[in-house]
Design a protein around this motif. Structure first.
Motif, PDB file in Angstrom:
ATOM      1  N   LEU A 200      28.960  16.133  -4.865  1.00 23.59           N
ATOM      2  CA  LEU A 200      29.289  16.107  -3.439  1.00 23.59           C
ATOM      3  C   LEU A 200      30.435  17.058  -3.121  1.00 23.59           C
ATOM      4  O   LEU A 200      30.476  17.676  -2.062  1.00 23.59           O
ATOM      5  N   ASN A 201      31.397  17.116  -4.080  1.00 24.64           N
ATOM      6  CA  ASN A 201      32.545  18.015  -3.933  1.00 24.64           C
ATOM      7  C   ASN A 201      33.229  17.844  -2.577  1.00 24.64           C
ATOM      8  O   ASN A 201      33.412  18.793  -1.828  1.00 24.64           O
ATOM      9  N   LEU A 202      33.561  16.624  -2.263  1.00 22.79           N
ATOM     10  CA  LEU A 202      34.194  16.326  -0.984  1.00 22.79           C
ATOM     11  C   LEU A 202      35.702  16.455  -1.090  1.00 22.79           C
ATOM     12  O   LEU A 202      36.295  16.077  -2.108  1.00 22.79           O
ATOM     13  N   LYS A 203      36.324  16.900  -0.071  1.00 21.38           N
ATOM     14  CA  LYS A 203      37.782  17.035  -0.111  1.00 21.38           C
ATOM     15  C   LYS A 203      38.436  15.667   0.050  1.00 21.38           C
ATOM     16  O   LYS A 203      37.992  14.843   0.855  1.00 21.38           O
ATOM     17  N   GLY A 204      39.477  15.444  -0.736  1.00 18.50           N
ATOM     18  CA  GLY A 204      40.253  14.216  -0.554  1.00 18.50           C
ATOM     19  C   GLY A 204      39.610  12.976  -1.119  1.00 18.50           C
ATOM     20  O   GLY A 204      40.094  11.869  -0.904  1.00 18.50           O
ATOM     21  N   VAL A 205      38.522  13.150  -1.848  1.00 22.97           N
ATOM     22  CA  VAL A 205      37.878  11.972  -2.429  1.00 22.97           C
ATOM     23  C   VAL A 205      38.035  12.006  -3.939  1.00 22.97           C
ATOM     24  O   VAL A 205      37.706  13.007  -4.586  1.00 22.97           O
ATOM     25  N   ALA A 206      38.552  10.927  -4.489  1.00 17.14           N
ATOM     26  CA  ALA A 206      38.701  10.855  -5.946  1.00 17.14           C
ATOM     27  C   ALA A 206      38.032   9.590  -6.463  1.00 17.14           C
ATOM     28  O   ALA A 206      37.655   8.703  -5.696  1.00 17.14           O
ATOM     29  N   LEU A 207      37.880   9.573  -7.774  1.00 16.81           N
ATOM     30  CA  LEU A 207      37.269   8.406  -8.428  1.00 16.81           C
ATOM     31  C   LEU A 207      38.329   7.716  -9.266  1.00 16.81           C
ATOM     32  O   LEU A 207      39.052   8.370 -10.024  1.00 16.81           O
ATOM     33  N   LEU A 208      38.438   6.408  -9.111  1.00 18.87           N
ATOM     34  CA  LEU A 208      39.339   5.637  -9.972  1.00 18.87           C
ATOM     35  C   LEU A 208      38.455   4.787 -10.875  1.00 18.87           C
ATOM     36  O   LEU A 208      37.725   3.914 -10.399  1.00 18.87           O
ATOM     37  N   ALA A 209      38.513   5.080 -12.168  1.00 18.31           N
ATOM     38  CA  ALA A 209      37.549   4.504 -13.109  1.00 18.31           C
ATOM     39  C   ALA A 209      38.263   3.587 -14.093  1.00 18.31           C
ATOM     40  O   ALA A 209      39.173   4.004 -14.797  1.00 18.31           O
ATOM     41  N   PHE A 210      37.832   2.333 -14.139  1.00 18.58           N
ATOM     42  CA  PHE A 210      38.479   1.336 -14.998  1.00 18.58           C
ATOM     43  C   PHE A 210      37.616   1.052 -16.222  1.00 18.58           C
ATOM     44  O   PHE A 210      36.481   0.619 -16.092  1.00 18.58           O
ATOM     45  N   GLU A 211      38.181   1.270 -17.383  1.00 20.04           N
ATOM     46  CA  GLU A 211      37.491   0.868 -18.614  1.00 20.04           C
ATOM     47  C   GLU A 211      38.182  -0.340 -19.244  1.00 20.04           C
ATOM     48  O   GLU A 211      37.610  -1.020 -20.078  1.00 20.04           O
TER      49      GLU A 211
END
Ligand SMILES: Cc1ncc(C[n+]2csc(CCOP(=O)(O)OP(=O)(O)O)c2C)c(N)n1
Ligand SMILES: Cc1ncc(C[n+]2csc(CCOP(=O)(O)OP(=O)(O)O)c2C)c(N)n1
Ligand code: SF4
Ligand code: SF4
Ligand SMILES: [Mg+2]
Ligand SMILES: [Mg+2]
Lengths: 286, 581, 581, 286
Positions: free
Chosen positions: B495-506
């Motif tokens: 998507l390469n959207l500006k201002g969007v990040a992923l927070l990934a919990f393991e």
């Protein structure tokens, strides 16, 4: 009984005065002493119930787990460290009711543990409901019209599962019970001793004198005869006491584990098999 | 005719669909091996029905010139081995999907389904090579031909795979494969989708699925006691250990039920073993009392909980992420535990070790949450990236005055076991005193409960932080955990959207302290989870107060695909609502 | 000598302490009956060790001219029947506590413990009345004498109680009681603490404990199937139903384990029975898979979960509120359930009915959370205040084309059972189609999961609101649930602080929609719970975002007392911190 | 088999072609028809496993519950409505492994249900692990060195628990199996039929021909003789087939329930006992 190294000093025992459990406790401790065992050799494993309080009243390693699950804990302890003498104790409700499935399948597995069941034909700790071994007609606050289920026969059930050592004893006969327990501990594989035990608070029917009158000690019974054992097991009152069956000592569960094939070190002394991991990963590279 | 194969994209996705019992697993394994040996990357994922023969299962193989580790909907090639192709596969047929199938088997069922149908007499070709049962190898050959991979290596592979059988088994498979390869080559007009130059020698050569990655991690951590009752999708770990029991020196036993499995594990831990149990939600539900036992006797027990859709039997061979709250709250009373949910093969290997480390250090249960999608998916990895953590330290001998539950500011008493030292070692499921004996005292109760709960502080301070992917100065955050991580990561990079990040919990419990601040920096938070209620979002809100503003839930039994994730995020982030799939 | 008895306070608290097996229960019952028959109110609460004989248990009896329903520390009279009075009782001895005991039994152990000791030869008096075993009735007589209650009624009581036994049993008890009464009268110099004028004929005459209140509520709701495995403190419901099985037409069975109990309940519900199972945390943990089964087959099953301290065996005869999260989240997968936690006898009766109503209407499990304190406490109530809700409606006969899981906007399909009508009735633990047959389809899965979860909307809309006690314009709020409610209510009215109110939840899931606004109006929120982590506060935060600012947790095994609650609140609200006890 | 009213049209059966389960399904449906029962009379109850899928392949009321728990569900359904014909079906793992405790205690309780166990000596659905009845030496992906536990003997175990009707059949013999199932259904109390069933996918040892060769149908056996039955039960291969034991028809679980003492209405037709509640509360007022 005279004092012995398995005594735990300074404790308060919460069994009712006169309870058969005191006598069984004496038999166990005496048996262990006579076998030359020490508290560091032995792990007493139990579930929940009056009988299952036993490990709190003697000096040895102990694991007091959940209601009904002692045989699973005990099998694992033995498998993790076959050098330990593992004794699983509990009541009739614990071992045959809640723990019934483990009773059957533990026997089939044949771990080298001793299983002592304090069979008072009632749930003592929870104040007097019927247990699987309660006799027909036994009235309780829950079985208000009396028990009507077929009483569980631990001796015959154990034999059918292939138990190599099956015995019965009577708490009131401390000396004879001790001797049977000794035999059970000496037997290499799984050994069951179902011990009749008067509950003075909740079982007004199966009392010391009832057990005296409704049992007899086996005399010259050939314990190696399976069919004879089965016949005894299926007989109603008077119930035979003593070693009912003693089969050949086949391989135990722990003996047949691949983990000990080339290394007898107990698991607690083993490190991680990191080389094996590297090799396995290598194997996944081609 | 020229078929619309993807060319010069550096990637192709091939789906093989067919009845259970046709040997699709062999195709999958062989192709994966040959693809990787050609210097290409692979990701594979299986979905299957709860039956032994018949039905229709499928395997997706993503072949790429760069790392691939997530499920896609894209389907460049469909090899349809059996009739009655299921809707979830049919729906993925696009205009450029090349469908390889045998009209003798399929009849006209795929006519009008879209794509370009290539009729290949699979059964006939197989029969010519030695028998119809070799259809799977014909199919594999076709795929090799299309991909442009040298079929010669297949012969080696079959020889190795069938080394225990008569040599003709390998030979007939090879012949079938060669026959298929010719067909495949013809389809691409001799110009395979990948050429030897696409391959790289630096490609990770180990092909490992999620299940084996957890097993290997457990082994690396010194796991030496495995008890389990078979249950899909968790049985893999049991079989893996059973196979290697002698080699790694582990006690492995299939128990009569799950109650025995967990209670054996707790007993073994007491005796100094390092146990794992493996199960799915239903079996875990049965273990709840035993988990609580591990909590109070302070036994280091690791549980592998591989999720499938519930409630109850649910969908036995499908995937879901709906047992997080079960894992976190089951067992009566209060005691500390740690929960891990790996998203990749590398982290499964690492987190299994971490689970043992934390369980052993804090003497309390640790749970590894996977799911059917995860355990049955594989990708190639570099063996060097499978990090071996420090192994378990040898246990100390107990002194004569040893007390198992000695109080300690950390909550962790010195760990002693019977048979090692001069001390008596007791364990008790009641509230107990320092020696482990039951003793009814209200102050003792509080002291012991405090001691146990205090471990959570140390566990929190050692918790693994969530990973942030994307811009540091995000204003919108997608939050996910476990097996969905690589999927949403790829979706976001698409998507390469500006201002969007992923927070990934393991690590999903205890939460790393950074979580709260990271969440609070976002104006909008999308909870992306494989369940119907947003369990992890609820957990985050309970502990940070931060509410997810949007939800993207999937609970159909299948895992999200990258495309679906991307589309869902687009919808949500553009304000058109996300919702559930 | 004049003893420091409370006079003209309208209230007195008497604690009887002694070994198990001495018949303290008889004393408690008899005194309660006579107190209420004299027009006074009573509250009684028992705490006991996990043993059948010996040890030291105690019963608190609060006698008052107005309603009493909460545990207090206050101890005006202590009747110490056995030596080794336990610390929790000793600590409650204050300067004005009158201790009645037999020095022959107690020796000097209470010398220096505070209070005023009165040596009464209990054993001797009992022996004179027919045997030492009548010491309990001597003690009861003494209390009657002190209270100023006519001992004549005791004779009636004993005759009734021992009607099954030889008449001399009742006679000897009466004689012993009379002997004691004389002693008691002497201690108050003929002027009992209460006089007949204190009594009121309007006093609720029914003396009911928590366990029986739940049982009666279940019966009123048409419960006709009871399966359980004995477990303290939950066995009371099983025994109660067993006793009255014939009369109420209920199937009652003690099962081999908890797995059988819950699976029988689900089977029975399928066949149209209205089942309840009763258990404590450990048993409930074992039932988790069965609860999940009830969720997916949509079986109306009610569970009585009577809490005790965990983890594992914990403290078998003690009290805690630490199984809320277990009750809410256990069982794998996601499905709706309702949770109730009564605080008084009246609400236990009502909520047991409500649990059945909701379980039957929404065809899903409902759980009644009590605890040891609650089930073993009683107070007098007006029978008229025990509200009989509308009973269950008769089931419809199924039409020939009946489908068990017909979709419906409410999520609730028409409920049919085998043997009633022309339809086939199926139930299935897998994901299934409308007829209940297993069918693997991803869209069906979503539809069915949505259908089940939709019930939660209706359940939420019918949820009981929390009760607010205190000023409407509060700025500080104390939040509690279940058995602590009357205790904190009394504590707050003692403190009489401005701006402080109590928000009391008796339905703990789903939450009533008012909860969020009520919480948000408070500047400070004290979570008062009988556990060590604040489970309900966590639940509230997860669903409303509102965080409790302060905590008052108790997890010693004993319930909060009113004084302790008051003191704790004072500390917390004055900013001196609350913390845990 | 010819079509019958228990056929469920338009379904896809997910058993492997050639599986013994198809034959047992035929036997069951035929038995029901011959007994004059209709789909509305019968509730087929099962757990999880291949065998346990049976209720999805026939037309009747059904309750498909959890792995191992069918006997508990079935007992309750029968107790809630004694007018229903309740048949609990499942595999050897389901009934004797996970459900072992219910197997024992259900028999002791003696509900009037029929228990059909499809005994393929393997876990079919989970792809080939050993089951409690797997024979010694049987190799699987988990029992890599072969099974070593004593095989579970359902027939003898049931007899020891007081089962009134115990039989064995062989899936391959559809007609004879059907007859045994009919007898079992007709028997008033708990009735067990352990049915040998070839699993063509995961049990290459105990095949159709193995079962043929290792079994024989009982001829003139006196099924009322408990000791004879026990001897047969304990005999190894060749295993006797047919009704091994048929005891007297004592009272069933549901018959002895106080709930039905003065009212035979099934629970689903009962209202709330509100008068009793009022009376009980009144009793607490004095
Ligand atoms: C899971 C679970 N269910 C129920 C209980 C309650 N419980 C404790 S001991 C016991 C039965 C005791 O009977 P038995 O095993 O015969 O021992 P006894 O007291 O007679 O020696 C029960 C039901 C429990 N502790 N855990
Ligand atoms: C609690 C639980 N544990 C494990 C499973 C997985 N499981 C399903 S069927 C089965 C065993 C099947 O064997 P069997 O009962 O012999 O039936 P078969 O398939 O051989 O007919 C297992 C272990 C489950 N569904 N639930
Ligand atoms: S209740 Fe019975 S078994 Fe328990 S201690 Fe007392 S006498 Fe012994
Ligand atoms: S796996 Fe075995 S038992 Fe299951 S359907 Fe196939 S042949 Fe039958
Ligand atoms: Mg007992
Ligand atoms: Mg089977």
């Amino acid at each position: 009984m005279t004092s012995n190294i398995f005594d735990l000093p300074g404790i308060e025992i919460s069994w009712c005065p006169g309870c058969g459990d005191f006598k069984i406790l004496d038999s166990i401790k005496q048996a262990l002493v006579e076998l030359g065992l020490t508290p560091l050799d032995v792990v007493v494993v139990s579930g929940i119930g009056q009988a299952a309080k036993t490990p709190h009243y003697m000096r040895s390693h102990f694991f007091n787990g959940l209601h009904g699950r002692a045989l699973s804990n005990a099998t694992a302890i033995k498998a993790a460290n076959p050098g330990l003498e593992v004794i699983a104790v509990g009541g009739d409700g614990d071992m045959y009711g809640e723990g019934g499935n483990h009773f059957i399948h533990t026997i089939r597995r044949n771990p080298g543990i001793t299983n002592l069941v304090f069979n008072n034909m009632v749930y003592g700790l929870t104040k007097g409901q019927a247990s699987p071994t309660s006799q027909r007609g036994f009235r309780t606050p829950v079985q208000v019209e009396g028990v009507r289920a077929h009483p569980f026969n631990p001796v015959a059930t154990a034999l059918v599962q292939g138990a190599g050592f099956v015995a019965r004893a009577n708490a009131g006969d401390v000396e004879a019970t001790k001797d049977v327990i000794k035999e059970a501990i000496k037997y290499k594989g799984y050994a069951l001793v179902d011990i009749f035990q008067p509950c003075v608070s909740f079982n007004p029917v199966n009392t010391y004198s009832w057990f005296k009158e409704n049992t007899y000690w086996l005399d010259d019974h050939d314990a190696s005869d399976f069919n004879g054992a089965m016949a005894l097991a299926l007989s109603g009152a008077p119930f035979p006491l003593g070693v009912i069956y003693r089969g050949e000592e086949g391989p135990t569960f722990e003996e047949s584990l691949a983990a000990y094939r080339s290394d007898s070190t107990p698991l607690c002394r083993r490190g991680a098999a990191r080389d094996a991991v590297r090799e396995l990963i290598d194997g996944m590279c081609s | 005719m020229t078929y619309p194969f993807p060319r010069d994209e550096g990637e192709a996705t091939c789906v093989i669909s067919g009845a259970a019992g046709l040997g699709i697993q062999t195709v999958e394994d062989m192709l994966a091996r040959l693809v990787v040996d050609s210097g290409l990357h692979i990701f594979g994922s299986r979905e299957y029905m709860s039956r032994v023969r018949g039905g229709n299962n499928s395997t997706e193989l993503r072949i790429s010139t760069s790392r691939v580790d997530a499920l896609v909907d894209r389907m460049d090639i469909l090899v349809a081995m059996s009739r009655n192709v299921r809707a979830n596969i049919r729906e993925r047929i696009g205009p450029t999907t090349v469908i390889v199938g045998d009209r003798a088997e399929l009849g006209e069922e795929l006519d009008g389904a879209g794509g370009v149908f290539v009729d290949v007499p699979l059964a006939e070709l197989a029969a010519a090579s030695g028998g119809r049962i070799y259809s799977n190898s014909v199919a594999a050959g076709i795929v090799l031909g299309i991909l442009g991979i040298d079929p010669g290596r297949a012969a080696d592979y079959f020889r190795k795979r069938f080394s225990g059988k008569k040599p003709e088994v390998a030979e007939k498979n090879s012949a079938a494969c060669l026959a298929g390869h010719e067909v495949g080559e013809r389809l691409v007009e001799g110009r395979g989708l990948f050429s030897p130059e696409n391959g790289s020698s630096g490609v990770g050569r180990a092909i490992i699925n999620g299940s084996d990655a957890v097993s290997l991690g457990a082994m690396a951590a010194g796991c030496n006691f495995v008890t389990a009752y078979p249950m899909s999708p968790a049985t893999g770990l049991l079989s893996f250990f059973a196979k290697h029991a002698g080699r790694v020196g582990a006690v492995v036993e299939q128990t009569e039920d799950e109650l025995a499995a967990i209670n054996m594990a707790v007993g073994a831990a007491y005796a100094g073993a390092r146990p794992v149990v493996t199960t799915s939600g239903g079996g875990f539900a049965l273990m709840a009392e035993g988990i609580s036992l591990a909590g109070v006797v302070e036994a280091p027990v690791v549980v592998h909980l591989s999720q499938r859709p519930g409630p109850a039997t649910g969908m036995a061979t499908r995937s879901e992420q709906a047992d997080l709250e079960l894992a976190l709250y089951s067992g009566h009373g209060e005691f500390p535990r740690a929960l891990y949910a790996p998203g990749s093969i590398e982290s499964a290997f690492m987190l299994a070790q971490e689970a043992f480390r934390v369980a052993l250090k804090y003497q309390t249960p640790a749970i590894i949450l996977t799911d059917q999608y995860f355990v049955n998916s594989f990708h190639n990895v570099c063996p060097e990236e499978l990090v071996l953590m420090e192994g378990p330290s040898p246990l100390d001998e107990t002194p004569a005055d040893y007390r198992r539950y000695e109080d300690d500011p950390s909550g962790c008493s010195p760990f002693g076991v019977p048979g090692l030292g001069l001390g008596i070692v007791g364990a008790d499921s009641h509230e107990h005193d320092e020696t482990g004996h039951v003793y009814e005292d209200f102050k003792l109760r509080r002291r012991m409960q405090d001691k146990r709960m205090r471990k959570l502080r140390g566990m929190s301070s050692e918790a693994l932080p969530p990973a942030l992917y994307g811009p540091e100065d995000y204003d919108r955050l997608v939050v996910c955990w476990g097996s969905t991580i690589p999927i949403f990561r790829e979706a976001l990079s698409l998507l390469n959207l500006k201002g969007v990040a992923l927070l990934a919990f393991e690590q999903v419990w205890p939460l790393h302290q950074s979580a709260e601040q990271l969440l609070k920096r976002a104006g909008r938070i999308v909870a992306a989870e494989g369940n119907s209620t947003g369990q992890f979002a609820r957990l985050l809100r309970a502990h940070t107060g931060v509410k997810a503003t949007d939800a993207l839930f999937k609970y159909s039994g299948l895992q999200f695909s990258v495309e679906e994730a991307a589309e869902g995020l687009k919808g949500v982030l553009s304000g058109n609502g996300g919702g559930s799939r």
